[in-house]
Design an enzyme around this catalytic site. Structure first.
Site, mmCIF file in Angstrom:
data_model
loop_
_atom_site.group_PDB
_atom_site.id
_atom_site.type_symbol
_atom_site.label_atom_id
_atom_site.label_comp_id
_atom_site.label_asym_id
_atom_site.label_seq_id
_atom_site.Cartn_x
_atom_site.Cartn_y
_atom_site.Cartn_z
ATOM 1 C CE LYS A 126 -4.355 1.193 0.099
ATOM 2 N NZ LYS A 126 -5.515 0.424 -0.412
ATOM 3 C CG ASP A 166 -7.337 3.340 -1.017
ATOM 4 O OD1 ASP A 166 -7.818 2.210 -0.979
ATOM 5 O OD2 ASP A 166 -7.433 4.129 -0.061
HETATM 6 P P1 NDP Z 1 -12.897 7.835 -3.183
HETATM 7 O O1 NDP Z 1 -11.824 8.803 -2.976
HETATM 8 O O2 NDP Z 1 -13.441 7.608 -4.532
HETATM 9 O O3 NDP Z 1 -14.135 8.171 -2.221
HETATM 10 C C1 NDP Z 1 -13.982 8.236 -0.858
HETATM 11 C C2 NDP Z 1 -15.314 8.568 -0.219
HETATM 12 O O4 NDP Z 1 -15.209 8.404 1.188
HETATM 13 C C3 NDP Z 1 -15.721 10.015 -0.439
HETATM 14 O O5 NDP Z 1 -17.110 10.100 -0.485
HETATM 15 C C4 NDP Z 1 -15.147 10.711 0.799
HETATM 16 O O6 NDP Z 1 -15.806 11.909 1.145
HETATM 17 C C5 NDP Z 1 -15.383 9.670 1.851
HETATM 18 N N1 NDP Z 1 -14.351 9.809 2.898
HETATM 19 C C6 NDP Z 1 -13.012 9.722 2.747
HETATM 20 N N2 NDP Z 1 -12.363 9.939 3.900
HETATM 21 C C7 NDP Z 1 -13.316 10.185 4.802
HETATM 22 C C8 NDP Z 1 -13.290 10.480 6.175
HETATM 23 N N3 NDP Z 1 -12.120 10.570 6.865
HETATM 24 N N4 NDP Z 1 -14.491 10.637 6.801
HETATM 25 C C9 NDP Z 1 -15.659 10.542 6.108
HETATM 26 N N5 NDP Z 1 -15.740 10.265 4.803
HETATM 27 C C10 NDP Z 1 -14.601 10.096 4.159
HETATM 28 O O7 NDP Z 1 -12.339 6.462 -2.557
HETATM 29 P P2 NDP Z 1 -12.814 4.969 -2.828
HETATM 30 O O8 NDP Z 1 -14.270 4.914 -3.062
HETATM 31 O O9 NDP Z 1 -11.901 4.384 -3.821
HETATM 32 O O10 NDP Z 1 -12.456 4.294 -1.427
HETATM 33 C C11 NDP Z 1 -13.403 4.200 -0.366
HETATM 34 C C12 NDP Z 1 -12.968 3.107 0.585
HETATM 35 O O11 NDP Z 1 -12.909 1.855 -0.110
HETATM 36 C C13 NDP Z 1 -11.583 3.275 1.206
HETATM 37 O O12 NDP Z 1 -11.595 2.733 2.507
HETATM 38 C C14 NDP Z 1 -10.696 2.416 0.323
HETATM 39 O O13 NDP Z 1 -9.536 1.992 1.007
HETATM 40 C C15 NDP Z 1 -11.631 1.264 0.045
HETATM 41 N N6 NDP Z 1 -11.346 0.457 -1.137
HETATM 42 C C16 NDP Z 1 -11.217 1.012 -2.363
HETATM 43 C C17 NDP Z 1 -10.997 0.216 -3.459
HETATM 44 C C18 NDP Z 1 -10.941 0.759 -4.840
HETATM 45 O O14 NDP Z 1 -10.819 -0.035 -5.766
HETATM 46 N N7 NDP Z 1 -11.054 2.066 -5.047
HETATM 47 C C19 NDP Z 1 -10.814 -1.236 -3.330
HETATM 48 C C20 NDP Z 1 -11.026 -1.737 -1.997
HETATM 49 C C21 NDP Z 1 -11.265 -0.900 -0.953
HETATM 50 P P3 NDP Z 1 -15.077 13.326 0.865
HETATM 51 O O15 NDP Z 1 -15.157 13.531 -0.591
HETATM 52 O O16 NDP Z 1 -15.872 14.296 1.657
HETATM 53 O O17 NDP Z 1 -13.667 13.178 1.377
HETATM 54 O O1 2IT Z 2 -7.880 -1.496 -0.989
HETATM 55 C C1 2IT Z 2 -7.793 -1.987 -2.129
HETATM 56 O O2 2IT Z 2 -7.912 -3.193 -2.339
HETATM 57 C C2 2IT Z 2 -7.577 -1.077 -3.255
HETATM 58 N N1 2IT Z 2 -7.520 0.128 -3.063
HETATM 59 C C3 2IT Z 2 -7.385 -1.620 -4.639
HETATM 60 C C4 2IT Z 2 -5.963 -2.061 -4.842
HETATM 61 C C5 2IT Z 2 -5.599 -2.485 -6.236
HETATM 62 O O3 2IT Z 2 -4.422 -2.812 -6.398
HETATM 63 O O4 2IT Z 2 -6.430 -2.511 -7.130
#
Ligand code: NDP
Ligand code: 2IT
Length: 449
Positions: A126, A166
């Protein structure tokens, strides 16, 4: 608690006392593999636990860049190369002001187990930075990404370490990072990053994969308990990549999504969320969720005023936390149970606090743990790497079919392992047991490294 596990936990606490999120993630895993460790006395002799909790490499670096006012800004960059046991380090990059070594290490640690569950040859890593992309211009984002890659490039490679997106890192950022990597290396190494745009080697379906995968896993979990998504009320925290595509698939399965959020607050629309509008606000305009009310004045907006997100006070059948770590606290878990929730499926990484998870399980709520339920994103990243190696591509339907199959297999592994170790229905333990055993066996095969 088993004496060996206890000793390792105490040592992890002593060495990482200033890293609460990392300790939380390690504790959850170690506490749920007790029966497995007891079945394998050789784990202690081979220091399997000690090696599992120590990252292979922790990289921290300076990221200087110039903002639009000509000021020099310095951020901190990280890459945690946690485990290369079963493949190149693989995992996303997070750009968010809260990023620190503890958060990077917890995410890297979770990633090892998640990646093992996918059944694909990917290790765990990560990275990211405490850079805040909010309010930055496109050129500032580009300059930051270029500076970040100017250091990161020496540590990654398509057979070494493959970053992706992420929080705060999506298609735009991956494009700028890839451009700079290619320029420095002077070679087209397509598989060095995943989450690329389709026009230069990305995979169809990667954008949708994490959210869709989460709903596929939830579907399987509900099915195993004689239930389905059809007609269910769903609340989804966040409104980013994971939340949006979880909403899309849940709606396709006949669920009614009534609430979504961002870090400032949540919207509640009892008629069902207008997802096209959320996509426009978040993916195109990069705006705030509150703007939903401009087109839907009858929806409610509830401002966040404390650590507990207001979204968990809304009555729901299924809760999908898809924002960030520790966003669903014990208070929120109590509220969900009081309101009759039947399942909580984690789209974000470690969104439930340990106390919240324990409370939900004690109250017989189905819990889909992040490292299993959100593995669809990284699994599809591995499918992107496959396509890059083949110099060929799969259609959208082919990718989603493979993703669905992987999520079904992951659910079955969680279910079977929970049953095998006497905790049927506890998929949190099931996921940890399945992944840990696979990794420990790989460690035994490879000698002391
Ligand atoms: P994005 O940046 O696309 O979206 C993040 C969302 O979460 C936004 O709506 C943001 O709101 C909100 N958010 C972020 N930080 C905070 C906080 N401290 N408190 C409240 N709300 C918050 O990220 P992703 O959708 O990609 O990721 C979301 C989650 O999913 C994370 O935990 C990530 O690690 C996990 N994840 C992502 C993957 C991926 O493929 N993208 C894969 C597996 C897991 P705001 O805009 O107001 O900050
Ligand atoms: O938390 C996760 O699994 C991710 N943000 C996706 C990682 C990836 O390599 O696609």
């Amino acid at each position: 608690m088993n004496e060996y596990i206890n000793r390792v936990l105490e040592s992890v606490k002593a060495k990482n006392s200033h890293e609460p999120e990392y300790l939380q993630a390690v504790k959850e895993v170690l506490c749920s593999v007790e029966h497995l460790v007891e079945k394998h006395p050789e784990y202690e002799k081979l220091a399997i636990l000690e090696r599992m909790v120590e990252p292979e490499r922790v990289i921290s670096f300076r990221v200087p860049w110039i903002n639009d006012n000509g000021e020099v800004i310095v951020n901190r960059g990280f890459r945690i190369q946690f485990s290369s046991l079963i493949g190149p380090y693989k995992g996303g990059l997070r750009f968010h002001p809260t990023v620190n070594q503890s958060i990077m290490k917890f995410l890297g640690f979770e990633q090892i187990f998640k990646n093992a569950l996918t059944g694909l040859p990917i290790g765990g890593g990560k990275g990211g930075s405490d850079f805040d992309p909010k309010g930055k211009s496109d050129s500032e984002i580009m300059r930051f990404c270029q500076s970040f890659m100017t250091e990161l490039y020496r540590h990654i490679g398509q057979d070494v370490d493959v970053p992706a997106g992420d929080i705060g890192v999506g298609g735009r950022e991956i494009g700028y990072l890839f451009g700079q990597y290619k320029r420095i290396r002077d070679a087209y190494e397509g598989g060095v990053l995943t989450g690329k745009s389709i026009c230069y080697g990305g995979s169809l379906g990667r954008t949708e994969a994490t959210g869709y995968g989460l709903v596929f896993y939830t579907r399987e979990m509900l099915k195993a308990h004689g239930n389905s998504l059809q007609g269910k009320i769903v609340t989804i925290s966040g409104s980013g990549n994971v939340a949006i595509y979880a909403c899309e698939k849940a709606q396709e399965y006949g669920a009614k999504v009534v609430a979504m959020s961002d870090s400032n607050g949540c919207i509640y629309d009892p008629h069902g969320i207008d997802l096209a509008l959320i996509k426009q606000i978040k993916e195109v305009e990069r705006g705030r969720i509150k703007e939903y009310l401009v087109k839907h004045p009858n929806a409610d907006y509830i401002e966040r005023t404390s650590e507990d997100s207001p979204i968990w006070n809304i009555k729901t059948d299924i809760a999908l936390p898809c924002a960030t770590q520790n966003e669903l606290t014990l208070n929120s878990a109590k509220k969900l149970v009081e309101n009759g929730v039947i399942a909580v499926a984690e789209g974000a990484n470690m969104p439930c606090t340990q106390e919240a998870t324990d409370y939900l399980l004690e109250n017989k709520i189905l819990v889909a743990p992040a490292k299993a339920a959100n593995a669809g994103g990284v699994a599809t990243s591995a499918i992107e790497m496959t396509q890059n190696s083949m110099r060929y591509y799969y259609t959208f339907d082919e990718v989603i079919e493979k993703l669905d199959c992987i999520m079904v297999n992951i659910f079955n592994a969680c279910k079977d392992n929970a049953e095998k170790y006497g905790c049927a229905g506890n998929y949190v333990a099931g996921a940890n047991l399945a992944a840990f055993e696979k990794l420990a066996e790989a460690m035994k095969c490879q000698g002391v490294v």
